[in-house]
Design a protein around this motif. Structure first.
Motif, PDB file in Angstrom:
ATOM      1  N   TYR A  67      54.321 -10.561 -55.611  1.00 33.72           N
ATOM      2  CA  TYR A  67      55.694 -10.979 -55.936  1.00 33.72           C
ATOM      3  C   TYR A  67      56.203 -11.875 -56.500  1.00 33.72           C
ATOM      4  CZ  TYR A  67      54.023 -12.131 -50.442  1.00 33.72           C
ATOM      5  OH  TYR A  67      53.736 -11.645 -49.313  1.00 33.72           O
ATOM      6  N   ILE A  68      55.866 -12.611 -57.643  1.00 35.54           N
ATOM      7  CA  ILE A  68      56.820 -13.304 -58.846  1.00 35.54           C
ATOM      8  C   ILE A  68      57.217 -11.678 -59.365  1.00 35.54           C
ATOM      9  CG2 ILE A  68      54.900 -13.302 -59.871  1.00 35.54           C
ATOM     10  CD1 ILE A  68      58.042 -15.841 -60.209  1.00 35.54           C
ATOM     11  N   ARG A  69      56.761 -10.117 -59.496  1.00 34.08           N
ATOM     12  CA  ARG A  69      56.769  -9.409 -59.812  1.00 34.08           C
ATOM     13  C   ARG A  69      58.241  -8.743 -60.368  1.00 34.08           C
ATOM     14  NH1 ARG A  69      54.984  -3.878 -60.643  1.00 34.08           N
ATOM     15  NH2 ARG A  69      53.317  -3.918 -59.232  1.00 34.08           N
ATOM     16  N   PHE A  70      58.377  -8.845 -58.352  1.00 34.32           N
ATOM     17  CA  PHE A  70      58.958  -7.882 -56.948  1.00 34.32           C
ATOM     18  C   PHE A  70      60.504  -8.946 -57.660  1.00 34.32           C
ATOM     19  CE2 PHE A  70      55.425  -6.965 -55.165  1.00 34.32           C
ATOM     20  CZ  PHE A  70      55.102  -5.312 -55.505  1.00 34.32           C
ATOM     21  N   LEU A  71      60.523 -10.130 -57.608  1.00 32.19           N
ATOM     22  CA  LEU A  71      61.531 -10.905 -57.193  1.00 32.19           C
ATOM     23  C   LEU A  71      62.500 -10.444 -57.928  1.00 32.19           C
ATOM     24  CD1 LEU A  71      62.565 -13.278 -55.695  1.00 32.19           C
ATOM     25  CD2 LEU A  71      61.666 -14.800 -57.741  1.00 32.19           C
ATOM     26  N   PRO A  72      62.699 -10.479 -59.281  1.00 32.90           N
ATOM     27  CA  PRO A  72      64.199  -9.532 -59.199  1.00 32.90           C
ATOM     28  C   PRO A  72      64.941  -8.550 -58.558  1.00 32.90           C
ATOM     29  CG  PRO A  72      62.499  -9.898 -61.973  1.00 32.90           C
ATOM     30  CD  PRO A  72      61.989 -10.513 -60.279  1.00 32.90           C
ATOM     31  N   GLU A  73      64.155  -8.111 -58.737  1.00 32.94           N
ATOM     32  CA  GLU A  73      64.538  -6.527 -58.084  1.00 32.94           C
ATOM     33  C   GLU A  73      65.158  -7.592 -56.790  1.00 32.94           C
ATOM     34  OE1 GLU A  73      65.643  -3.410 -58.757  1.00 32.94           O
ATOM     35  OE2 GLU A  73      65.492  -4.106 -60.355  1.00 32.94           O
ATOM     36  N   VAL A  74      64.294  -7.489 -56.030  1.00 38.03           N
ATOM     37  CA  VAL A  74      64.848  -8.825 -54.607  1.00 38.03           C
ATOM     38  C   VAL A  74      65.655  -9.003 -54.091  1.00 38.03           C
ATOM     39  CG1 VAL A  74      63.603 -10.269 -52.431  1.00 38.03           C
ATOM     40  CG2 VAL A  74      61.903  -8.548 -53.547  1.00 38.03           C
ATOM     41  N   LEU A  75      66.463 -10.023 -55.467  1.00 34.11           N
ATOM     42  CA  LEU A  75      67.369 -10.894 -55.702  1.00 34.11           C
ATOM     43  C   LEU A  75      68.331 -10.041 -55.902  1.00 34.11           C
ATOM     44  CD1 LEU A  75      66.071 -14.058 -57.420  1.00 34.11           C
ATOM     45  CD2 LEU A  75      66.524 -13.401 -55.097  1.00 34.11           C
ATOM     46  N   ARG A  76      68.060  -8.527 -56.262  1.00 32.53           N
ATOM     47  CA  ARG A  76      69.602  -7.921 -57.057  1.00 32.53           C
ATOM     48  C   ARG A  76      69.790  -7.376 -55.652  1.00 32.53           C
ATOM     49  NH1 ARG A  76      70.149  -2.556 -57.630  1.00 32.53           N
ATOM     50  NH2 ARG A  76      67.915  -2.115 -57.915  1.00 32.53           N
ATOM     51  N   LEU A  77      68.912  -6.509 -54.802  1.00 31.79           N
ATOM     52  CA  LEU A  77      69.074  -6.338 -54.267  1.00 31.79           C
ATOM     53  C   LEU A  77      69.658  -6.915 -52.424  1.00 31.79           C
ATOM     54  CD1 LEU A  77      65.804  -3.716 -53.891  1.00 31.79           C
ATOM     55  CD2 LEU A  77      68.434  -3.545 -54.297  1.00 31.79           C
ATOM     56  N   LEU A  78      69.234  -8.250 -52.147  1.00 35.96           N
ATOM     57  CA  LEU A  78      69.993  -9.275 -51.233  1.00 35.96           C
ATOM     58  C   LEU A  78      70.986  -9.610 -51.409  1.00 35.96           C
ATOM     59  CD1 LEU A  78      67.980 -10.859 -49.546  1.00 35.96           C
ATOM     60  CD2 LEU A  78      68.325 -12.763 -51.290  1.00 35.96           C
ATOM     61  N   ALA A  79      71.767  -9.304 -50.136  1.00 40.57           N
ATOM     62  CA  ALA A  79      73.631  -9.373 -49.842  1.00 40.57           C
ATOM     63  C   ALA A  79      73.728 -10.815 -50.422  1.00 40.57           C
ATOM     64  CB  ALA A  79      74.063  -9.257 -48.943  1.00 40.57           C
ATOM     65  N   PRO A  80      74.689 -11.833 -50.451  1.00 37.25           N
ATOM     66  CA  PRO A  80      75.342 -12.910 -50.597  1.00 37.25           C
ATOM     67  C   PRO A  80      74.423 -13.474 -49.244  1.00 37.25           C
ATOM     68  CG  PRO A  80      76.443 -11.726 -52.296  1.00 37.25           C
ATOM     69  CD  PRO A  80      76.217 -10.814 -51.374  1.00 37.25           C
ATOM     70  N   GLY A  81      74.807 -14.134 -48.841  1.00 31.48           N
ATOM     71  CA  GLY A  81      74.228 -15.288 -47.886  1.00 31.48           C
ATOM     72  C   GLY A  81      73.154 -14.294 -46.884  1.00 31.48           C
ATOM     73  N   GLY A  82      72.499 -13.072 -47.683  1.00 31.37           N
ATOM     74  CA  GLY A  82      71.464 -12.729 -47.239  1.00 31.37           C
ATOM     75  C   GLY A  82      70.011 -13.703 -47.483  1.00 31.37           C
ATOM     76  N   LEU A  83      69.039 -12.889 -46.164  1.00 33.02           N
ATOM     77  CA  LEU A  83      68.096 -14.235 -46.230  1.00 33.02           C
ATOM     78  C   LEU A  83      66.802 -13.195 -46.245  1.00 33.02           C
ATOM     79  CD1 LEU A  83      67.763 -14.792 -42.471  1.00 33.02           C
ATOM     80  CD2 LEU A  83      68.440 -16.522 -44.656  1.00 33.02           C
ATOM     81  N   LEU A  84      65.699 -14.249 -47.915  1.00 29.75           N
ATOM     82  CA  LEU A  84      64.465 -13.346 -48.026  1.00 29.75           C
ATOM     83  C   LEU A  84      63.170 -14.460 -47.217  1.00 29.75           C
ATOM     84  CD1 LEU A  84      62.386 -12.577 -49.906  1.00 29.75           C
ATOM     85  CD2 LEU A  84      63.493 -13.684 -51.506  1.00 29.75           C
ATOM     86  N   ILE A  89      53.981 -22.765 -41.310  1.00 28.19           N
ATOM     87  CA  ILE A  89      53.453 -21.877 -40.301  1.00 28.19           C
ATOM     88  C   ILE A  89      52.326 -20.112 -40.937  1.00 28.19           C
ATOM     89  CG2 ILE A  89      54.138 -20.002 -39.059  1.00 28.19           C
ATOM     90  CD1 ILE A  89      57.205 -21.936 -39.042  1.00 28.19           C
ATOM     91  N   GLY A  90      51.099 -20.054 -40.111  1.00 24.54           N
ATOM     92  CA  GLY A  90      50.177 -19.613 -40.808  1.00 24.54           C
ATOM     93  C   GLY A  90      49.675 -19.983 -41.913  1.00 24.54           C
ATOM     94  N   ASP A  91      49.632 -18.920 -42.701  1.00 25.39           N
ATOM     95  CA  ASP A  91      49.008 -19.607 -44.157  1.00 25.39           C
ATOM     96  C   ASP A  91      50.393 -19.458 -44.846  1.00 25.39           C
ATOM     97  OD1 ASP A  91      49.332 -16.635 -43.929  1.00 25.39           O
ATOM     98  OD2 ASP A  91      47.296 -16.660 -45.433  1.00 25.39           O
ATOM     99  N   GLY A  92      51.908 -20.254 -44.184  1.00 27.08           N
ATOM    100  CA  GLY A  92      53.166 -20.657 -45.580  1.00 27.08           C
ATOM    101  C   GLY A  92      53.625 -19.335 -45.170  1.00 27.08           C
ATOM    102  N   MET A  93      54.806 -19.632 -45.020  1.00 23.07           N
ATOM    103  CA  MET A  93      56.136 -19.261 -45.454  1.00 23.07           C
ATOM    104  C   MET A  93      57.532 -19.119 -45.960  1.00 23.07           C
ATOM    105  SD  MET A  93      57.056 -16.569 -42.025  1.00 23.07           S
ATOM    106  CE  MET A  93      56.858 -14.917 -42.193  1.00 23.07           C
ATOM    107  N   THR A  94      57.745 -18.939 -46.927  1.00 22.63           N
ATOM    108  CA  THR A  94      58.959 -19.038 -47.154  1.00 22.63           C
ATOM    109  C   THR A  94      60.353 -18.759 -46.602  1.00 22.63           C
ATOM    110  OG1 THR A  94      59.068 -17.976 -49.093  1.00 22.63           O
ATOM    111  CG2 THR A  94      58.406 -19.569 -49.325  1.00 22.63           C
ATOM    112  N   VAL A  95      61.564 -19.342 -46.513  1.00 22.84           N
ATOM    113  CA  VAL A  95      62.966 -19.096 -46.410  1.00 22.84           C
ATOM    114  C   VAL A  95      63.817 -19.086 -46.702  1.00 22.84           C
ATOM    115  CG1 VAL A  95      64.661 -18.020 -44.411  1.00 22.84           C
ATOM    116  CG2 VAL A  95      62.296 -19.093 -43.793  1.00 22.84           C
TER     117      VAL A  95
END
Ligand SMILES: C[S@@+](CC[C@H](N)C(=O)[O-])C[C@H]1O[C@@H](n2cnc3c(N)ncnc32)[C@H](O)[C@@H]1O
Ligand SMILES: [Mg+2]
Length: 213
Positions: A137-154, A203-209
């Motif tokens: 997940y940590i490796r994916f994070l820079p691209e994920v944040l680039r792709l996430l819209a302002p106001g978007g949920l991860l 929740i479950g084995d953990g989730m972040t919003v």
């Protein structure tokens, strides 16, 4: 108060039945030892999708398409899901499940390593569901944040899963009993990143919003 197993059973017993196809895919996943989103985490995903009403969804980690079909059932209108999977054995099963659901138009499956595939995407995505290899997940994070819209949920799944693999033989995997070290790094980064507000949910084995400001 801590929710114990009996209470969790009770809470889950309140759920309405999922669609017949979702139940069938779940049974097939369990039969074939394919990991899919846990029941208690599914509820949160569904509620968030119904609040957010995203136009564009990105999923990292399709497996056999269970969560993609589940999410697609929560979406309305023209919204679209892009989902990424690298495991060749699972890709045709996921495609078949999208056909069975009549959702080949609504769900696009991209094949390959998510870090590479995401570099070729433009986004923005209003909702990103991170559910691939936990150490990455940590490796994916820079691209994920680039792709996430302002106001978007991860939304990230399994973030409090037991720790690093200490022994692996055939199907038997033993993990140490603390949170995965790369996941600790991921959680710390999410919590301390400017322009991102993150809640960790047991929740479950953990989730972040996380919401991008
Ligand atoms: C937990 S499963 C996904 C479950 C699915 N989201 C669901 O709930 O139905 C994780 C999937 O991520 C895939 N995966 C792991 N690392 C990946 C990577 N670097 N790129 C693309 N897919 C990856 C695995 O092959 C696996 O099928
Ligand atoms: Mg998961």
């Amino acid at each position: 108060m801590i929710v114990d197993e009996r209470m969790l059973d009770y809470i889950l017993s309140l759920d309405r039945d999922e669609s017949p196809l979702v139940r069938t895919i779940e049974q097939e996943a369990v039969r074939d030892y394919v990991p899919i989103i846990r029941k208690e985490s599914r509820n949160l995903l569904k509620v968030l999708l119904k609040i957010k009403k995203p136009g564009a969804v990105l999923e990292v980690g399709t497996a056999i398409g269970f969560s993609a079909v589940l999410m697609a059932e929560c979406l309305t209108g023209d919204s679209h899901i892009t989902t990424i999977e690298k495991y060749e054995k699972r890709i045709p099963i996921a495609r078949r499940n999208f056909q069975r659901a009549g959702m080949e138009e609504k769900i696009t499956l991209l094949e390959g390593d998510a870090a590479e595939v995401m570099k070729g995407l433009d986004g923005p995505y209003d909702f990103i569901f991170m559910d691939a290899a936990k150490g990455q997940y940590i490796r994916f994070l820079p691209e994920v944040l680039r792709l996430l819209a302002p106001g978007g949920l991860l939304v990230s799944d399994n973030v409090l899963q037991d720790g690093d693999v200490v022994e692996s033989r055939y199907a038997v995997v033993r993990r140490n009993r603390t949170i995965h070290s790369r996941m600790r790094e991921y959680l710390w980064t999410l919590k301390h990143m400017d322009g991102l507000e993150t809640m960790v949910l047991p929740i479950g084995d953990g989730m972040t919003v996380s919401v991008k400001e």
